[in-house]
Design an enzyme around this catalytic site. Structure first.
Site, short mmCIF file in Angstrom:
data_model
loop_
_atom_site.label_atom_id
_atom_site.label_comp_id
_atom_site.label_asym_id
_atom_site.label_seq_id
_atom_site.Cartn_x
_atom_site.Cartn_y
_atom_site.Cartn_z
CG MET A 27 -2.12 -1.11 1.21
SD MET A 27 -3.05 -0.84 2.63
CE MET A 27 -2.27 -2.00 3.89
CB ALA A 28 1.11 3.85 -2.43
CB CYS A 54 -2.21 0.19 -9.55
SG CYS A 54 -2.36 2.06 -8.72
#
Length: 374
Positions: free
Chosen positions: A12-13, A96
């Site tokens: 998770m960015a 994504c």
């Protein structure tokens, strides 16, 4: 690679940096994957990409997720990780749904071009050598343009170690309910490598139920662990590796939050702005997730969301009622922004063909120009 429990922390960015991975590992077991790193940024050795592949000595399995659209660049990034001994496992992101990614043909839009998908995965597997290389993907672009079964068979055929499916399309983003039946269909189609399920795992019970209903070999946990690193302790217990920990009191939450902040300060220690500044700024976004459902006043929440030092944080946390018990359902369920269904942003005429033409290659040329590292 053998895991103690069939659980993976989803990349998770801005979340799954070394600090959060270490914190989750202190509570449970599993495979903890880095934030998504842009292949080109890694090959160019940008400051941020090199920070994101930095692992603490306690991280015994170094797991890196890469994003890329150019087969040669992805191959070069995987080669770098292997030759310089910077990873023990590499995952490729084809899931994504963010418009700035899909608009260029990347992320969950990419498997629509079967030849490009095959080329990237095949070259990455070859470059990885003895390192296990896995893929994570979505069902497809939308309900009329599904890709997961074909992509799954291709990935299996070129030698990936496992395949993870987030059971939503790009159009769904994180809205609605994940279609676990798609995980079951992928498991039926892919028989030689493990299939992992992702989507709507908010509790250990959800993880057990997903495996029972779909037959998948493991689970990938994303938003369900936001502000709840102890979920990995619950998961370990649910899969028979230890006793289930007690439900967290507000004091337990405060201690986890404080530990997270401390680890972030350490992680950002070499930042030009200073580790204290960056770490405390980063912990602010976690406030709502950690204290969801607990009786914490709005004024105190606002102060926590503006914290500037660990000393200030300690003073604020001391004001909490540490004996306040777990609030039950109010602290459970969905976390993070779900978004709303929308038409995915795609390159012009992307859906007209399943193979990559000249126009498609031109769109991809700019897909990795953002060298921010994530």
């Amino acid at each position: 690679m053998t895991l103690d429990v069939p659980v993976v922390l989803a990349p998770m960015a801005g979340i799954t940096n070394t600090a959060y991975r270490r914190l989750c590992a202190e509570y449970g077991a599993g495979l903890y994957v880095s934030e998504m790193i842009t292949s080109r940024a890694l090959v160019e050795r940008t400051r941020e990409s090199m920070r994101l592949i930095r692992f603490h000595p306690s991280e015994t399995t170094r797991s890196v997720q890469l994003y890329g659209v150019d087969p040669a660049t992805v191959e070069a990034a995987v080669t770098m990780l292997r030759e310089e001994d910077r990873a023990d496992h590499v995952d490729l992101n084809f899931g994504c749904p963010v418009p700035k990614v899909t608009r260029k043909g990347g992320g969950s839009a990419l498997p629509w071009k079967l030849d490009l998908f095959r080329d990237i995965v095949e070259r990455a597997v070859r470059a990885a050598g003895p390192l296990p290389l896995t893929v994570k993907m979505r069902k497809g672009i939308d309900a009329d343009h599904l890709t997961y079964l074909e992509a799954g068979r291709i990935a299996e055929g070129v030698g990936v170690a496992s395949i993870a499916l987030h059971a939503r399309t790009a159009a769904e983003f994180y809205s609605g309910h994940a279609d676990w039946s798609a995980i079951a269909r992928l498991k039926e189609a892919v028989t030689d490598v493990p299939v992992l399920g992702n989507g709507d795992i908010w509790s250990a019970e959800d993880a057990v139920r997903m495996m029972a209903e779909t037959g998948c070999d493991g689970v990938v946990v994303g938003r369900g662990c936001l502000g709840r690193p102890w979920l990995f302790g619950d998961l370990a217990a649910a899969f028979g590796s230890g006793e289930r920990p007690p439900l967290p009191s507000l004091g337990d939450v405060a201690r986890a939050f404080r530990r997270h902040a401390e680890l972030l300060v350490d992680f950002f220690g070499d930042d030009p702005d200073g580790g204290m500044h960056r770490g405390c700024r980063d912990i602010r976004k976690h406030v709502a997730w950690y204290f969801k459902g607990y009786g914490v006043g709005g004024a105190l929440r606002a102060q926590l969301a503006q914290v500037e030092s660990l000393e200030q944080l300690d003073g604020l946390l001391a004001q909490l009622d540490h004996d306040q018990p777990y609030p039950g359902e109010a602290a459970e369920g969905q976390r993070g922004r779900a978004g709303t269904p929308k038409s995915p942003a795609l390159p012009d005429r992307w859906l007209e063909s399943r193979t990559l033409d000249t126009a498609g290659r031109e769109h991809l040329a700019g897909a990795e120009l953002d060298s921010s590292g994530g």
